[in-house]
Design a protein around this motif. Structure first.
Motif, PDB file in Angstrom:
ATOM      1  N   HIS A 186      -5.183   3.114   8.092  1.00 17.14           N
ATOM      2  CA  HIS A 186      -6.461   2.622   7.586  1.00 17.14           C
ATOM      3  C   HIS A 186      -7.408   2.397   8.761  1.00 17.14           C
ATOM      4  O   HIS A 186      -7.044   1.761   9.738  1.00 17.14           O
ATOM      5  N   HIS A 211      -9.116  -9.137  10.704  1.00 11.56           N
ATOM      6  CA  HIS A 211     -10.299  -8.920   9.859  1.00 11.56           C
ATOM      7  C   HIS A 211     -10.322  -9.945   8.729  1.00 11.56           C
ATOM      8  O   HIS A 211      -9.365 -10.684   8.518  1.00 11.56           O
ATOM      9  N   THR A 212     -11.387  -9.981   7.974  1.00 15.61           N
ATOM     10  CA  THR A 212     -11.527 -10.929   6.870  1.00 15.61           C
ATOM     11  C   THR A 212     -10.480 -10.719   5.777  1.00 15.61           C
ATOM     12  O   THR A 212     -10.239 -11.606   4.973  1.00 15.61           O
ATOM     13  N   ASP A 213      -9.847  -9.536   5.756  1.00 16.19           N
ATOM     14  CA  ASP A 213      -8.782  -9.280   4.783  1.00 16.19           C
ATOM     15  C   ASP A 213      -7.452  -9.887   5.230  1.00 16.19           C
ATOM     16  O   ASP A 213      -6.446  -9.783   4.536  1.00 16.19           O
ATOM     17  N   GLU A 235       0.840  -1.204   0.000  1.00 16.89           N
ATOM     18  CA  GLU A 235       0.000   0.000   0.000  1.00 16.89           C
ATOM     19  C   GLU A 235       0.875   1.255   0.000  1.00 16.89           C
ATOM     20  O   GLU A 235       0.578   2.220  -0.705  1.00 16.89           O
TER      21      GLU A 235
END
Length: 58
Positions: free
Chosen positions: A27, A49-51, A18
């Motif tokens: 973020h 998280h799902t990421d 990123e």
């Protein structure tokens, strides 16, 4: 009137990729409080998280 919060914000640092593509800011993610509660009812200090990335509580 009961105005109990139902969401909370968590944050994470940017990944190396990123940063490389110019998205180097912190973020933020707003999540449902029920998804980040421990079995004892307290909020988690961090979660994955799902990421697949770790988000921290401010």
């Amino acid at each position: 009137m009961n105005k109990e919060k139902t969401t909370i914000e968590y944050w994470r640092h940017p990944t190396e990729s990123e940063i490389k593509f110019g998205e180097g800011a912190i973020h933020w993610l707003t999540v449902d409080i029920e998804k980040v509660k421990k079995p004892n009812g307290k909020l988690k200090k961090w979660f994955i998280h799902t990421d697949g990335l770790r988000y921290n509580r401010p």
